[in-house]
Design a protein around this motif. Structure first.
Motif: not given
Length: 257
Positions: A32-36, A42-50, A52-61
Motif C-alpha cells: 500500500h503506497t497511496d492510501t490518502a 487524490l489517493g489512488f490506493g486502498m488503505s484497508t488491509p486485504i 495475508h500480508l499487508d505492507f505499508y512502506p513509509n506509512g502508506g500515504v
C-alpha cells in the motif's frame, strides 16, 4: 498473488466479490503506497488491509522522493511525459518500483509487524519477532504459512530513489565530557557488508552521561559491525571549546535483534 497498491476508487469497502482479498489465492501479499483519501487528496490506493500480508512502506500515504517537481529528472524532451506521469501518480507507482527493487535485494524491505506507523517509529515494534519479519515484494511468500487472520500490518521505511531498500538498526550513544552543549550527534556504521553514510541520531542539548537512542534506516546491510564512527558538533561558535566523547555506542540489528 501480489497486489501493487490496489485501486481505492470504486473498490474500497466493497464486497470481496469485486475486489482483491485473501481468498483469491493461497497467498496474497499487498503493498500500500497511496492510501490518502481519494477526496480531497487524490489517493489512488486502498488503505484497508486485504491480504495475508499487508505492507505499508513509509506509512502508506506519502512516499519519500515524491515531492520533487514533475521535470526534476527530465533530461530530454522525450522524458517530459514520463516525468509528468511519475509526478502525478508518484506514490501509486512506487509500489511497482519497490517490487522490482525487492528482486535485486532479496534480504531487504523487512516489514515490521506493528499496530500503526507511529508505533513503528518507537521501540515497541523493534526488533523483528522471533519468527522473523517478512520481506515486502517478490520474496514475501517465504512467510507463507506463518500468518493468520489476526496478523498485524507491516511497516518499514524506504529510500527516496533507487536503490529503495533500507536496513533498520537501533543506535544508542552514551556521551562523556564535562559540560553540556547544544548541537547534534552523527553516527556512521561500518561492517562486513558495507558502510553507511553519516546519520543524525540526535539534535538539541547534549548532556554528558546521558544516553541518546534513535533508529538508523541504513542504505546498506552492514552485516557484522566492525567499526562505528562518532561525530558531534555544536550549533553555535563556543569560545570555551567544549569537548565531548562517546563512552559507549550500541548497535542493534532489527533483523536479528
Amino acid at each position: 498473488l501480489s497486489g501493487l497498491d490496489p485501486a481505492q476508487p470504486y473498490f474500497q469497502d466493497t464486497p470481496i466479490e469485486v475486489r482483491l482479498d485473501d481468498s483469491d489465492a493461497e497467498f496474497v501479499d499487498v503493498i500500500h503506497t497511496d492510501t490518502a483519501p481519494t477526496i480531497p487528496n487524490l489517493g489512488f490506493g486502498m488503505s484497508t488491509p486485504i491480504g495475508h500480508l499487508d505492507f505499508y512502506p513509509n506509512g502508506g500515504v506519502e512516499m519519500p522522493g515524491c515531492g520533487k517537481n514533475a521535470v526534476s529528472d527530465v533530461v530530454d524532451l522525450d522524458s517530459i511525459w514520463e516525468g509528468t506521469r511519475n509526478f502525478l501518480a508518484c506514490n501509486h507507482l512506487r509500489s511497482l518500483k519497490y517490487y522490482s527493487d525487492s528482486i535485486i535485494f532479496p534480504n531487504g524491505f523487512l516489514g515490521y509487524p506493528c499496530t500503526s506507523y507511529d508505533a513503528f517509529q518507537t521501540e515497541g515494534c523493534f526488533p523483528c519477532p522471533q519468527e522473523g519479519c517478512p520481506n515486502m515484494g517478490h520474496f514475501a511468500d517465504k512467510f507463507k504459512g506463518k500468518v493468520d487472520n489476526s496478523f498485524p500490518n507491516l511497516y518499514l521505511n524506504t529510500g527516496e530513489d533507487n536503490d529503495f531498500a533500507l536496513w533498520r538498526y537501533k543506535v544508542s550513544v552514551t556521551l562523556s565530557g564535562k559540560t553540556e552543549v547544544k548541537g547534534y550527534v552523527n553516527i556512521a556504521l561500518y561492517g562486513s557488508g558495507g558502510n553507511t553514510r553519516q546519520h543524525q541520531i540526535f539534535t538539541g542539548t547534549l548532556q554528558p552521561g546521558n544516553t541518546y537512542t534513535n533508529f538508523v534506516d541504513a542504505e546498506v546491510n552492514i552485516g557484522t559491525v566492525t567499526k562505528v564512527k562518532f561525530l558531534w558538533n555544536n550549533n553555535v561558535i563556543n569560545p570555551t571549546l567544549p569537548q565531548l566523547g562517546a563512552t559507549t555506542v550500541t548497535v542493534q540489528s532489527g533483523e536479528t535483534g
